[in-house]
Design a protein around this motif. Structure first.
Motif, PDB file in Angstrom:
ATOM      1  N   PHE A 305       0.828  -1.050   0.002  1.00  0.00           N
ATOM      2  CA  PHE A 305      -0.074  -0.135   0.044  1.00  0.00           C
ATOM      3  C   PHE A 305       1.121   1.196   0.095  1.00  0.00           C
ATOM      4  N   ALA A 306       0.389   2.383   0.106  1.00  0.00           N
ATOM      5  CA  ALA A 306       1.111   3.744  -0.065  1.00  0.00           C
ATOM      6  C   ALA A 306       2.343   3.871   0.495  1.00  0.00           C
ATOM      7  N   ASN A 307       3.572   3.737  -0.321  1.00  0.00           N
ATOM      8  CA  ASN A 307       4.856   3.986   0.317  1.00  0.00           C
ATOM      9  C   ASN A 307       5.234   3.119   1.175  1.00  0.00           C
ATOM     10  N   THR A 308       4.635   1.635   1.105  1.00  0.00           N
ATOM     11  CA  THR A 308       5.063   0.819   2.168  1.00  0.00           C
ATOM     12  C   THR A 308       5.325  -0.590   1.324  1.00  0.00           C
ATOM     13  N   SER A 309       6.332  -1.350   1.584  1.00  0.00           N
ATOM     14  CA  SER A 309       6.666  -2.563   0.922  1.00  0.00           C
ATOM     15  C   SER A 309       6.543  -3.650   2.160  1.00  0.00           C
ATOM     16  N   LEU A 310       6.174  -4.934   1.611  1.00  0.00           N
ATOM     17  CA  LEU A 310       6.053  -6.061   2.574  1.00  0.00           C
ATOM     18  C   LEU A 310       7.162  -7.219   2.187  1.00  0.00           C
ATOM     19  N   SER A 311       7.656  -8.072   2.944  1.00  0.00           N
ATOM     20  CA  SER A 311       8.413  -9.155   2.993  1.00  0.00           C
ATOM     21  C   SER A 311       7.945 -10.073   3.889  1.00  0.00           C
ATOM     22  N   VAL A 312       7.542 -11.410   3.604  1.00  0.00           N
ATOM     23  CA  VAL A 312       7.177 -12.062   3.977  1.00  0.00           C
ATOM     24  C   VAL A 312       8.132 -13.626   4.108  1.00  0.00           C
ATOM     25  N   ASP A 313       8.848 -14.216   5.141  1.00  0.00           N
ATOM     26  CA  ASP A 313       9.502 -15.298   4.915  1.00  0.00           C
ATOM     27  C   ASP A 313       9.023 -16.532   5.822  1.00  0.00           C
ATOM     28  N   ALA A 314       8.785 -17.630   5.058  1.00  0.00           N
ATOM     29  CA  ALA A 314       8.623 -18.671   6.043  1.00  0.00           C
ATOM     30  C   ALA A 314       9.639 -19.671   5.787  1.00  0.00           C
ATOM     31  N   TYR A 315      10.146 -20.380   6.683  1.00  0.00           N
ATOM     32  CA  TYR A 315      11.169 -21.242   6.710  1.00  0.00           C
ATOM     33  C   TYR A 315      11.313 -22.545   7.467  1.00  0.00           C
ATOM     34  N   GLN A 316      11.741 -23.472   7.431  1.00  0.00           N
ATOM     35  CA  GLN A 316      11.973 -24.673   7.907  1.00  0.00           C
ATOM     36  C   GLN A 316      13.676 -25.246   7.645  1.00  0.00           C
ATOM     37  N   GLN A 317      14.017 -25.629   8.995  1.00  0.00           N
ATOM     38  CA  GLN A 317      15.453 -26.218   8.946  1.00  0.00           C
ATOM     39  C   GLN A 317      15.648 -27.425   9.753  1.00  0.00           C
ATOM     40  N   ARG A 318      16.706 -28.052   9.425  1.00  0.00           N
ATOM     41  CA  ARG A 318      17.100 -29.204  10.076  1.00  0.00           C
ATOM     42  C   ARG A 318      18.472 -29.347  10.216  1.00  0.00           C
ATOM     43  N   ILE A 319      19.041 -29.541  11.378  1.00  0.00           N
ATOM     44  CA  ILE A 319      20.485 -29.559  11.644  1.00  0.00           C
ATOM     45  C   ILE A 319      20.835 -30.899  12.439  1.00  0.00           C
ATOM     46  N   LYS A 320      21.723 -31.624  12.087  1.00  0.00           N
ATOM     47  CA  LYS A 320      22.417 -32.740  12.758  1.00  0.00           C
ATOM     48  C   LYS A 320      23.901 -32.570  12.490  1.00  0.00           C
ATOM     49  N   ASN A 321      24.700 -32.253  13.682  1.00  0.00           N
ATOM     50  CA  ASN A 321      26.129 -32.101  13.674  1.00  0.00           C
ATOM     51  C   ASN A 321      26.587 -33.241  14.639  1.00  0.00           C
ATOM     52  N   ILE A 322      27.410 -33.938  13.978  1.00  0.00           N
ATOM     53  CA  ILE A 322      27.924 -35.059  14.664  1.00  0.00           C
ATOM     54  C   ILE A 322      29.429 -34.635  15.291  1.00  0.00           C
ATOM     55  N   PHE A 323      29.726 -34.919  16.292  1.00  0.00           N
ATOM     56  CA  PHE A 323      30.884 -34.631  17.228  1.00  0.00           C
ATOM     57  C   PHE A 323      31.872 -35.808  16.968  1.00  0.00           C
ATOM     58  N   PHE A 324      33.164 -35.615  17.525  1.00  0.00           N
ATOM     59  CA  PHE A 324      34.211 -36.448  17.425  1.00  0.00           C
ATOM     60  C   PHE A 324      33.747 -37.693  18.524  1.00  0.00           C
ATOM     61  N   PHE A 325      34.366 -38.722  18.358  1.00  0.00           N
ATOM     62  CA  PHE A 325      34.557 -39.998  19.554  1.00  0.00           C
ATOM     63  C   PHE A 325      35.430 -39.389  20.396  1.00  0.00           C
ATOM     64  N   SER A 326      34.852 -39.531  21.956  1.00  0.00           N
ATOM     65  CA  SER A 326      35.423 -38.942  22.986  1.00  0.00           C
ATOM     66  C   SER A 326      35.429 -39.844  24.070  1.00  0.00           C
ATOM     67  N   THR A 327      36.650 -40.402  24.631  1.00  0.00           N
ATOM     68  CA  THR A 327      36.549 -41.112  25.825  1.00  0.00           C
ATOM     69  C   THR A 327      36.147 -40.471  27.126  1.00  0.00           C
ATOM     70  N   ALA A 328      36.152 -39.181  27.038  1.00  0.00           N
ATOM     71  CA  ALA A 328      35.350 -38.359  28.306  1.00  0.00           C
ATOM     72  C   ALA A 328      33.764 -38.939  28.464  1.00  0.00           C
ATOM     73  N   LEU A 329      33.403 -39.507  27.501  1.00  0.00           N
ATOM     74  CA  LEU A 329      31.869 -39.871  27.486  1.00  0.00           C
ATOM     75  C   LEU A 329      31.808 -41.598  27.792  1.00  0.00           C
ATOM     76  N   ALA A 330      32.816 -41.784  28.485  1.00  0.00           N
ATOM     77  CA  ALA A 330      32.780 -43.196  29.019  1.00  0.00           C
ATOM     78  C   ALA A 330      31.888 -43.731  30.179  1.00  0.00           C
ATOM     79  N   ASN A 331      31.330 -44.822  30.270  1.00  0.00           N
ATOM     80  CA  ASN A 331      30.753 -45.262  31.205  1.00  0.00           C
ATOM     81  C   ASN A 331      31.111 -46.852  31.615  1.00  0.00           C
ATOM     82  N   PRO A 332      32.265 -47.319  32.019  1.00  0.00           N
ATOM     83  CA  PRO A 332      32.345 -48.788  32.063  1.00  0.00           C
ATOM     84  C   PRO A 332      31.307 -49.560  32.724  1.00  0.00           C
ATOM     85  N   ASP A 333      30.453 -48.880  33.642  1.00  0.00           N
ATOM     86  CA  ASP A 333      29.598 -49.891  34.110  1.00  0.00           C
ATOM     87  C   ASP A 333      28.574 -50.227  33.205  1.00  0.00           C
TER      88      ASP A 333
END
Length: 706
Positions: A305-333
């Protein structure tokens, strides 16, 4: 105007044989979207850096890693490490929110410091860096934001594009170091329809240091295969309204048979990767982003409308980031000798932006306003099924108003407010039993979940004098906030009820004063800033369990940034930048650790157009020293408190352009500096991170435009 505008102007001089002075980009007229509205960089009362497409393409001739580009080109960014992680990469001592076309890539609910490597540089049209606290896109931008703006379809051709081929290899030890890269973009416009397809495949060989040893694998680039696909389909209903569907796919997995030979920070012995001669398979899955994507539907109308612009964004995202193997995440039991965590995040959101222009006499007033909605479900489980950080279901609803007042083309006054309501739900969960060794384990217990509610209002105000290019000063005040890496707080909880975990949001106030000056062919910039928060986020190691526990402390950060460059009549440009930052806990006057504060950084650069076809570039980065802390009685330094040793890096490249075809060669670390990056020197208690930087590396490539 940002401190690196002159550096960017220099970069545009590295052009093909057909470039003339009129082809160079006038960065005073670059339009940026980081403030949610179109503005000229020269009129913004804040520090804004815009890295244009040619600057990005030139950086690819030395390294495809965006964090390297940001560290070299943007004053205020801490020194980067060639790595899959942006851990340690701070903007003015704080976290930066990473976005692709305004869609958040960072995962602030559980900050894994992986947001920078979410797209290939070849898919980008420009990078916008907004310095200082910002709440324009929600929480996570306490130091500023980095917005990757992707390429747009060619508007004047039905079919056009380019294709590039390159290889990288170590000049110190060639064996197994050969990397292969191909990227291509095709796009066009046919009537009302537009399209773009941009793809890149990058296969790294082993990354070698100055001695020819293979760099350690934790967050490493060796044997890393990266795939990126950006597609855009658009339809113009008429000259004023358009719709566009965008999809970006990114996958970057390290699949290697090498294993780390762990060094020692205290002994000064680096960590390197060696052939696996143990007779057993390397533990864990390939590390890195796996099948990540962004999907966006955008509708825009230039005059709804007069002197007015409009922008509409609809979005979806998926993230899956795998870290390195670490012995600090051990549980011998339970039979676990270690583990791998992964950050999972699914976001969906809606952004609306309206912009109204009002002219009255000498005043031109643009009001930008809108509402945002975001749902983010993030967690950090282990690959083996154990739950380290439970699901955090966040709902964000916000309304904002920004007002830009241009008074007689002499003063720009900018003010804004944003109100945001954030709700986070966490179910009941159990903390995870983790063992450094058989006798050093954390004690698991049940934690009652619940709901966290935040009502946050942030403000910004800036003024800039724009009438005289000889002296254009500005002052800017802005606010932002962090919800303080909630996932880290939850996984290290020491209480049995979520209501008792210290989850208060951290509000950051940022004050900046700066100026720019153009005197003939000389360009100068200077800015000083102060960033304060009553609640920061740090960690301290619990010696009884080896688990890092969160610490909330006030933070006061001050800094200064300078730039100078000179353009000769021949087209040659020389220049330099300088960044200085200090920080302390104002309650105790203790300096902030190396996790937040980096040493002084200075860069120098030269661009030399030898003739109409050949261009030579070189840049130097000098990192200073920092030694603010004392060792303990055993002579050892606490994490993030060891002395930082300085170093110098030189990169160079030469380009030959023949019509639509070019060949080039680049050299990273030309002098083969034997050094540990700042990020490697900060984690004193984790030897896996103690890896050197890359030694002298050669890049050979060509590109054809059609």
């Amino acid at each position: 105007m940002s401190l690196s505008v002159a550096l960017l102007t220099m970069a545009t001089a590295v052009s093909d044989a057909n470039n003339t002075a009129t082809d160079l980009v006038d960065l005073d007229n670059v339009i940026v979207s980081g403030s949610r509205s179109s503005e000229r960089v020269a009129t913004i009362p804040a520090s804004i850096d815009v890295l244009d497409q040619q600057t990005i393409e030139e950086s690819l001739k030395v390294s495809p890693e965006i964090q390297q580009l940001l560290s070299i080109k943007v004053p205020g960014f801490s020194p980067a490490k060639a790595s899959t992680s942006n851990s340690g990469l701070k903007l003015r001592g704080r976290n930066a929110l990473i976005l692709i076309d305004g869609v958040p890539q960072s995962t602030p609910l559980r900050n894994g410091a992986l947001g920078v490597r979410t797209i290939d540089a070849a898919a980008l049209q420009r990078i916008e860096v907004v310095k200082g606290s910002s709440s324009l896109y929600g929480h996570g931008a306490s130091g500023g934001l980095v917005n990757y703006i992707t390429k747009q379809p060619a508007p004047d051709a039905a079919f056009s594009g380019d294709i590039g081929l390159s290889t990288r290899f170590s000049a110190v030890e060639f064996e197994d170091s050969l990397s292969k890269r191909i990227d291509s973009t095709v796009s066009g416009t046919v009537g009302q329809f537009s399209y773009l397809v941009s793809g890149a495949y990058d296969s790294y060989g082993e990354q070698k240091d100055a001695d020819g040893d293979t760099l350690g694998l934790v967050y490493g680039l060796s044997d890393l295969d990266t795939q990126n696909l950006l597609t855009k389909l658009g339809w113009a209903f008429d000259e004023q309204q358009r719709i566009q569907l965008s999809y970006n796919y990114f996958d970057s997995q390290q699949d290697t048979n090498l294993i780390d030979q762990t060094g020692s920070y205290d002994e000064g012995r680096k960590t390197i990767a060696v052939d696996n001669s143990t007779g057993t398979a390397r533990p864990g899955d390939p590390q890195g982003p796996k099948d990540n994507y962004n999907l966006m539907l955008k509708y825009s109308h230039d005059e709804i409308f007069a002197n007015t612009s409009l922008s509409v964004d609809a979005y979806q995202q998926r993230i899956k980031n795998i870290f390195f193997f670490s012995t600090a995440l051990a549980n011998p039991d339970e039979g676990y000798s270690g583990g791998q965590s992964l950050i999972k995040s699914e976001k969906q959101g809606l952004r609306t932006d309206l912009s109204t222009l009002i002219r009255v006499g000498e005043f031109e007033n643009r009001i930008t306003y809108g509402v945002d909605y975001l749902q983010d479900v993030s967690s950090q489980p282990l690959v083996d099924g154990r739950i380290w950080v439970p699901e955090m279901d966040m709902t964000n609803a916000a309304a904002y108003l920004q007002n830009n007042l241009n008074w007689n083309d002499e003063w720009m006054i900018k003010a804004g407010v944003r109100y945001q309501q954030t709700d986070i739900e966490v179910d009941d969960y159990n903390t995870l039993k983790l063992c450094r060794d058989a006798s050093t384990c954390s004690t698991p217990f049940a934690v009652k979940g619940g709901e966290l509610d935040y009502d946050l209002t942030t403000y910004n105000l800036g003024i800039r004098y724009t009438a005289n290019p000889l002296f254009s000063p500005f002052i800017n005040y802005s606010e932002g906030y962090d919800i303080s890496d909630l996932g880290r707080l939850l996984r290290s909880a020491t209480v049995t009820d979520l209501a008792d975990v210290e989850t208060e949001a951290s509000k950051v106030e940022h004050l900046e004063i700066g100026a720019s000056s153009d005197v003939g062919n000389l360009h100068l910039e200077f800015a000083v800033y102060q960033s304060t928060s009553t609640l920061g986020t740090s960690t301290v190691e619990d010696p009884s369990s080896g688990v890092y526990l969160p610490v909330r402390e006030p933070q006061d950060i001050i800094g200064a940034e300078m730039l100078a460059d000179y353009r000769f009549s021949s087209g040659t440009v020389v220049g330099m930048t300088y960044s200085h930052i200090r920080g302390e806990n104002p309650d105790t006057n203790d300096p902030l650790s190396n996790r937040f504060i980096s040493p002084d950084k200075m860069t120098a650069f030269v661009d030399w157009p030898v003739n109409h076809a050949i261009t030579v570039n070189a840049d130097m980065t000098h990192i200073g020293e920092r030694n603010e802390f004392d060792p303990n009685d055993q002579g050892k330094y606490a994490n993030y408190e060891g002395p930082i040793k300085g170093y110098q890096l030189v990169n160079a490249r030469i380009t030959y352009q023949a019509s639509d075809w070019q060949v080039y060669s680049g050299i990273e670390n030309l002098l083969n500096e034997d050094y540990f990056p700042v990020a490697s020197q900060t984690l004193t208690t984790n030897a896996s991170y103690y890896t050197e930087g890359a030694g002298r590396t050669i890049v050979l490539g060509s590109r054809w435009q059609f």
